[in-house]
Enzyme design. Sequence first.
Site, PDB file in Angstrom:
ATOM      1  N   ASP A 250      22.556  -9.681  -8.131  1.00 44.37           N
ATOM      2  CA  ASP A 250      22.224 -10.164  -9.022  1.00 44.37           C
ATOM      3  C   ASP A 250      20.702 -10.433  -8.498  1.00 44.37           C
ATOM      4  O   ASP A 250      20.459 -11.465  -7.560  1.00 44.37           O
ATOM      5  CB  ASP A 250      22.817 -11.504  -9.706  1.00 44.37           C
ATOM      6  CG  ASP A 250      22.127 -11.958 -10.787  1.00 44.37           C
ATOM      7  OD1 ASP A 250      20.686 -11.880 -11.055  1.00 44.37           O
ATOM      8  OD2 ASP A 250      22.657 -12.763 -11.501  1.00 44.37           O
TER       9      ASP A 250
ATOM     10  N   TYR B 122      24.884 -18.529 -11.064  1.00 42.69           N
ATOM     11  CA  TYR B 122      24.373 -18.997 -12.194  1.00 42.69           C
ATOM     12  C   TYR B 122      25.800 -19.416 -13.030  1.00 42.69           C
ATOM     13  O   TYR B 122      26.770 -18.512 -13.076  1.00 42.69           O
ATOM     14  CB  TYR B 122      23.755 -17.670 -13.224  1.00 42.69           C
ATOM     15  CG  TYR B 122      23.518 -18.141 -14.375  1.00 42.69           C
ATOM     16  CD1 TYR B 122      22.760 -19.085 -15.040  1.00 42.69           C
ATOM     17  CD2 TYR B 122      24.093 -17.016 -15.771  1.00 42.69           C
ATOM     18  CE1 TYR B 122      22.665 -19.407 -16.313  1.00 42.69           C
ATOM     19  CE2 TYR B 122      24.188 -17.404 -16.936  1.00 42.69           C
ATOM     20  CZ  TYR B 122      23.099 -18.431 -17.404  1.00 42.69           C
ATOM     21  OH  TYR B 122      23.185 -18.808 -18.562  1.00 42.69           O
TER      22      TYR B 122
ATOM     23  N   LYS C  80      14.138 -12.737 -17.528  1.00 46.97           N
ATOM     24  CA  LYS C  80      13.557 -13.752 -16.566  1.00 46.97           C
ATOM     25  C   LYS C  80      12.259 -13.016 -16.079  1.00 46.97           C
ATOM     26  O   LYS C  80      11.295 -12.639 -16.922  1.00 46.97           O
ATOM     27  CB  LYS C  80      14.327 -14.160 -15.812  1.00 46.97           C
ATOM     28  CG  LYS C  80      15.779 -14.684 -16.217  1.00 46.97           C
ATOM     29  CD  LYS C  80      15.586 -15.849 -16.784  1.00 46.97           C
ATOM     30  CE  LYS C  80      16.680 -16.492 -17.423  1.00 46.97           C
ATOM     31  NZ  LYS C  80      18.055 -15.777 -17.417  1.00 46.97           N
TER      32      LYS C  80
ATOM     33  N   ARG D  18      23.015   3.286 -30.274  1.00 49.80           N
ATOM     34  CA  ARG D  18      23.838   2.769 -29.247  1.00 49.80           C
ATOM     35  C   ARG D  18      23.915   3.621 -28.045  1.00 49.80           C
ATOM     36  O   ARG D  18      23.809   3.107 -26.832  1.00 49.80           O
ATOM     37  CB  ARG D  18      25.288   2.173 -29.935  1.00 49.80           C
ATOM     38  CG  ARG D  18      26.144   1.920 -28.816  1.00 49.80           C
ATOM     39  CD  ARG D  18      27.327   1.153 -29.122  1.00 49.80           C
ATOM     40  NE  ARG D  18      27.849   1.582 -30.784  1.00 49.80           N
ATOM     41  CZ  ARG D  18      28.499   2.932 -30.635  1.00 49.80           C
ATOM     42  NH1 ARG D  18      28.825   3.402 -29.393  1.00 49.80           N
ATOM     43  NH2 ARG D  18      29.076   3.274 -31.903  1.00 49.80           N
TER      44      ARG D  18
HETATM   45  N1  PLP Z   1      22.051 -14.160 -13.545  1.00 44.56           N
HETATM   46  C1  PLP Z   1      21.109 -15.190 -13.418  1.00 44.56           C
HETATM   47  C2  PLP Z   1      20.743 -15.482 -12.019  1.00 44.56           C
HETATM   48  C3  PLP Z   1      20.682 -15.995 -14.391  1.00 44.56           C
HETATM   49  O1  PLP Z   1      19.846 -17.156 -14.008  1.00 44.56           O
HETATM   50  C4  PLP Z   1      20.892 -15.806 -15.648  1.00 44.56           C
HETATM   51  C5  PLP Z   1      20.368 -16.410 -16.853  1.00 44.56           C
HETATM   52  O2  PLP Z   1      19.960 -17.580 -16.645  1.00 44.56           O
HETATM   53  C6  PLP Z   1      21.862 -14.790 -15.984  1.00 44.56           C
HETATM   54  C7  PLP Z   1      22.394 -13.930 -14.957  1.00 44.56           C
HETATM   55  C8  PLP Z   1      22.241 -14.349 -17.468  1.00 44.56           C
HETATM   56  O3  PLP Z   1      21.263 -13.737 -17.875  1.00 44.56           O
HETATM   57  P1  PLP Z   1      21.006 -13.999 -19.567  1.00 44.56           P
HETATM   58  O4  PLP Z   1      20.633 -15.272 -19.872  1.00 44.56           O
HETATM   59  O5  PLP Z   1      19.875 -12.986 -19.725  1.00 44.56           O
HETATM   60  O6  PLP Z   1      22.465 -13.316 -20.195  1.00 44.56           O
END
Ligand code: PLP
Length: 379
Positions: free
Chosen positions: A170, A98, A195, A46
Amino acid sequence: MKFNTKTIHGGQKHDPAYGAVMPPIYQTSTYAQSTPGGHKGFEYSRTHNPTRQALENALASIENGTHGLAFGSGLAAIDAVMKLLKPGDEVISTNDLYGGSYRLFTKIFQDFGIKFHFVGMQDVSKIEDYINENTKLVWVETPTNPMMNIIDIKGVSEIAKKHKLLLAVDNTFATPYLQQPLDLGADIVMHSATKYLGGHSDVVMGALVVKDEELADRLYFVQNASGAVCGPQDSFLVLRGIKTLHVRMQRHCENGKKVAEFLESHPKVEKVYWPGFEFHPNHEVAKSQMSDFGGMISFTTKGNNYEEAIKTVENLKVFTLAESLGGVESLAGHPASMTHASIPKEEREKTGVVDSLIRLSVGIEDADDLIEDLNQALG
Ligand code: PLP
């Protein structure tokens, strides 16, 4: 080292045991000690794991940071950032983001006494209206999901610095191939590595990168104390994904441009949201902070008809109707009923997430096939 070399070699060394060029998948939870505390830098997975560490070093390298941290998902990475805060603290976030981030902020952290302001940041000066002595963090998503708005990272960072606020970006949609937020003044870069970094739709993972030792220590503490880490197998997969990030992104951008231009000329399409268009309201900012415009595109069909949008995405054959984005294969989604269903209708419509909005993650197939598929689905 240039970016295209960093994706392959950045932060990496051959495995010390046998010289393996790719780091082995250290599928172990614990490490033998010769005497209490007598170990080779690893005690418990961890806290540290050699495969995860190889990935974390690569993440730091490609984002021009000093420290990378990998988590079990993108949301786990965002969760770790929010745990730097205390009850009474306030966060200013982009208003178009998101849906899962919005849900985490409003349904979990709000209940722990953190206040969120969702602000349209295309005009960065708007941020100052929401700053008070409790404000601690600015959260920026750019390009935004799904409206493809572009936020001026440098402009936001100047305001954040003036008021001594942390700025987290992000960078999931752009990836460091297109933009490097730490160089533009951000303190934290966050990724859903699920992604483009992973790139093959076969893993769920999150990442943070910082360039400040003290901030890194605080985040490592949360990572270990809360424990939302990723496993070694997934670390290996994302590390492998990063090695082709630059070539994949190049093709995502080329195909994205062709698909966006096709949609723009289609009689049934009302509006196309893609920052590469000169008429995109934030095109100049996009040009100044991104090296290209990516493969994420949203569009609406004429008449804003829910059923018609659903029929269009159901008709697609090469594009797969699915959540997520950033894989080699093209995906299509209907934000209002999928990724952004957790945002109340009136809230999401204010930012443009209307019933006919369709979001595309343009993959790296032959662009002609993608265009033909969209043409038949729209027809
Ligand atoms: N940030 C963005 C722009 C996203 O598109 C996503 C998921 O689609 C996330 C954060 C969250 O990531 P995760 O699905 O890997 O938890």
